[in-house]
Write a protein that holds these residues in place. Structure first.
Motif, PDB file in Angstrom:
ATOM      1  N   HIS A  24       0.851  -1.186   0.000  1.00 54.99           N
ATOM      2  CA  HIS A  24       0.000   0.000   0.000  1.00 54.99           C
ATOM      3  C   HIS A  24       0.888   1.237   0.000  1.00 54.99           C
ATOM      4  CE1 HIS A  24      -2.801   3.101   1.465  1.00 54.99           C
ATOM      5  NE2 HIS A  24      -3.713   2.383   0.846  1.00 54.99           N
ATOM      6  N   ASP A  40      -3.433   2.050  -4.026  1.00 46.69           N
ATOM      7  CA  ASP A  40      -4.546   1.970  -3.088  1.00 46.69           C
ATOM      8  C   ASP A  40      -4.982   0.514  -2.917  1.00 46.69           C
ATOM      9  OD1 ASP A  40      -4.509   4.701  -2.845  1.00 46.69           O
ATOM     10  OD2 ASP A  40      -6.190   5.057  -4.195  1.00 46.69           O
ATOM     11  N   SER A  41      -5.719   0.256  -1.848  1.00 42.43           N
ATOM     12  CA  SER A  41      -6.052  -1.124  -1.483  1.00 42.43           C
ATOM     13  C   SER A  41      -6.830  -1.878  -2.559  1.00 42.43           C
ATOM     14  CB  SER A  41      -6.838  -1.140  -0.171  1.00 42.43           C
ATOM     15  OG  SER A  41      -8.034  -0.386  -0.289  1.00 42.43           O
ATOM     16  N   TYR A  42      -7.881  -1.271  -3.112  1.00 43.54           N
ATOM     17  CA  TYR A  42      -8.698  -1.986  -4.087  1.00 43.54           C
ATOM     18  C   TYR A  42      -7.955  -2.201  -5.395  1.00 43.54           C
ATOM     19  CZ  TYR A  42     -12.574  -3.197  -7.161  1.00 43.54           C
ATOM     20  OH  TYR A  42     -13.380  -3.832  -8.073  1.00 43.54           O
ATOM     21  N   SER A  45      -5.795  -5.119  -4.974  1.00 41.10           N
ATOM     22  CA  SER A  45      -6.561  -6.373  -4.967  1.00 41.10           C
ATOM     23  C   SER A  45      -6.910  -6.821  -6.381  1.00 41.10           C
ATOM     24  CB  SER A  45      -7.843  -6.193  -4.145  1.00 41.10           C
ATOM     25  OG  SER A  45      -7.546  -5.860  -2.815  1.00 41.10           O
ATOM     26  N   MET A  58       0.612  -9.215   1.192  1.00 42.59           N
ATOM     27  CA  MET A  58       0.071  -7.865   1.305  1.00 42.59           C
ATOM     28  C   MET A  58       0.795  -7.105   2.408  1.00 42.59           C
ATOM     29  SD  MET A  58      -1.745  -5.187   0.931  1.00 42.59           S
ATOM     30  CE  MET A  58      -3.022  -5.441  -0.292  1.00 42.59           C
ATOM     31  N   GLY A  60       0.296  -4.168   4.123  1.00 45.59           N
ATOM     32  CA  GLY A  60      -0.761  -3.209   4.376  1.00 45.59           C
ATOM     33  C   GLY A  60      -1.444  -3.572   5.674  1.00 45.59           C
ATOM     34  N   MET A  64      -7.312  -5.092   3.852  1.00 48.38           N
ATOM     35  CA  MET A  64      -6.758  -5.126   2.492  1.00 48.38           C
ATOM     36  C   MET A  64      -6.411  -6.552   2.089  1.00 48.38           C
ATOM     37  SD  MET A  64      -4.275  -1.797   2.713  1.00 48.38           S
ATOM     38  CE  MET A  64      -4.964  -0.196   3.169  1.00 48.38           C
ATOM     39  N   THR A  67      -9.558  -8.367   1.273  1.00 46.89           N
ATOM     40  CA  THR A  67     -10.087  -8.034  -0.052  1.00 46.89           C
ATOM     41  C   THR A  67      -9.331  -8.788  -1.139  1.00 46.89           C
ATOM     42  OG1 THR A  67     -10.648  -5.827   0.772  1.00 46.89           O
ATOM     43  CG2 THR A  67     -10.721  -6.142  -1.600  1.00 46.89           C
ATOM     44  N   CYS A  86      -7.008  -1.977  11.262  1.00 41.12           N
ATOM     45  CA  CYS A  86      -7.439  -0.651  10.821  1.00 41.12           C
ATOM     46  C   CYS A  86      -8.548  -0.209  11.763  1.00 41.12           C
ATOM     47  CB  CYS A  86      -7.941  -0.689   9.377  1.00 41.12           C
ATOM     48  SG  CYS A  86      -8.693   0.870   8.827  1.00 41.12           S
ATOM     49  N   ASN A 114     -12.855   0.217   3.274  1.00 40.76           N
ATOM     50  CA  ASN A 114     -12.124   0.098   4.540  1.00 40.76           C
ATOM     51  C   ASN A 114     -13.035  -0.452   5.632  1.00 40.76           C
ATOM     52  OD1 ASN A 114     -10.770   1.887   2.770  1.00 40.76           O
ATOM     53  ND2 ASN A 114      -9.630   2.783   4.458  1.00 40.76           N
ATOM     54  N   THR A 128     -14.745   2.925  -3.097  1.00 39.51           N
ATOM     55  CA  THR A 128     -13.422   3.397  -2.705  1.00 39.51           C
ATOM     56  C   THR A 128     -13.510   4.917  -2.599  1.00 39.51           C
ATOM     57  OG1 THR A 128     -12.671   3.699  -4.981  1.00 39.51           O
ATOM     58  CG2 THR A 128     -12.345   1.512  -3.998  1.00 39.51           C
TER      59      THR A 128
END
Length: 305
Positions: A24, A40-42, A45, A58, A60, A64, A67, A86, A114, A128
């Motif tokens: 991330h 970014d996370s998505y 993924s 990952m 992060g 995340m 996902t 998170c 998130n 997102t």
């Protein structure tokens, strides 16, 4: 072992063990340098689902990695630091939102990505920070219950006055802690700099911004802009990454306290241990949970997210 030696060993082992490393954008620069993909996370993924590697690491936080697992259930997914959670993703649970759905039965439940996989099972659609306005605009429903970030939700509401958006009290504690006073002070210290902020910041801060957008959006704006100075109103690592990428420009942090401790819990040593098969935590989810949690992500994809 020196940083460069550790990085070289990670690069060797990830290739030898068929591992794709995702980092991330909030990760430290020495981790970003050895990642296959950063973002970014998505976005990460989605990229993970396209690579041939059977194992994905990952770098992060937990939601995340969840996902990634949901979009690539056949892959082995490892979270680099088992303690990397998170606070925003964990502050609302399935039971709370199930009760809220009963109270607001004619509302479409929109979840920020998130959130935990379990919470996603009772949500209608995911968004997102970059796709939120587009997705909510595209929904047939006028009544929207947006969770969990009330600041992002307030930003969406400001862009879509035609929607009736209900917010709950939640959000990113790091971004939400930024004050108007801090933003004004940063602008005073750097009068020629453009202020770029994340919509997870309070409305009183985003109102002062020259640009409001996702982490990737902030980075792309700064790189493409003809301006030479920027105040970065998101996790402080972004100012560092941008300084490396744009040495001819100047980047300032909005405040020294804009640091995500969970993101920073992953170290280069953690990554090395993971590619050796000695560290991290494998993310395991039942087929039922994946199928149920993916529905709101699939809806987002259907709406162009």
């Amino acid at each position: 072992m020196k940083i460069r030696e550790m990085q070289d060993e990670i690069l060797r082992l990830k290739k030898e063990n068929d591992i794709c490393i995702l980092a991330h954008s909030y990760q430290a620069h020495e981790i970003v340098e050895i990642a296959d993909f950063t973002g970014d996370s998505y976005a990460l993924s989605k990229l993970a689902a396209t690579v041939p590697n059977k194992t994905v690491l990952m770098c992060g936080v937990r939601f995340m990695a969840e996902t990634v697992k949901m979009l690539s259930p056949e892959k082995k997914v490892i979270l680099s630091s088992p303690i990397a959670g998170c606070p925003m993703a964990e502050q609302m649970d399935k039971e709370l939102i199930s009760i809220a759905k009963e109270k607001y039965s004619d509302y479409t439940v929109v979840a920020y990505i998130n959130t935990t996989a379990e919470l996603k099972t009772v949500c209608d659609v995911c968004v997102t920070s970059s796709s939120a306005v587009k997705i909510v605009r595209a929904l047939d429903s006028k009544n929207i219950l947006f969770i969990p970030d009330c600041n992002l939700g307030a930003y969406i509401a400001s862009q879509l006055p035609e929607k009736n958006i209900k917010l709950l009290n939640g959000g990113c504690p790091v971004h939400a802690a930024v004050t108007k006073k801090q933003a004004l002070k940063a602008k005073e210290l750097h009068p020629d700099a453009k202020l770029l902020v994340h919509p997870e910041c309070r409305p009183e801060v985003t109102e002062l911004a020259d640009y409001i957008g996702s982490t990737s959006g902030i980075m792309e704006f700064a790189k493409a802009s003809e301006d030479k100075e920027f105040i970065i109103g998101t996790e402080n690592s972004i100012a560092e990454h941008l300084q490396y990428e744009c040495p001819d420009k100047k980047f300032y942090v909005l405040t020294k306290s804009l640091i995500c401790e969970n993101m920073k819990s992953t170290t280069l040593a953690d990554v090395l241990a993971c590619v050796k098969g000695e560290g991290g935590e494998e993310i395991e989810m039942s087929d039922e949970l994946i199928a149920s949690a993916r529905k709101c992500i699939d809806k987002m994809i259907e709406l162009g997210g």
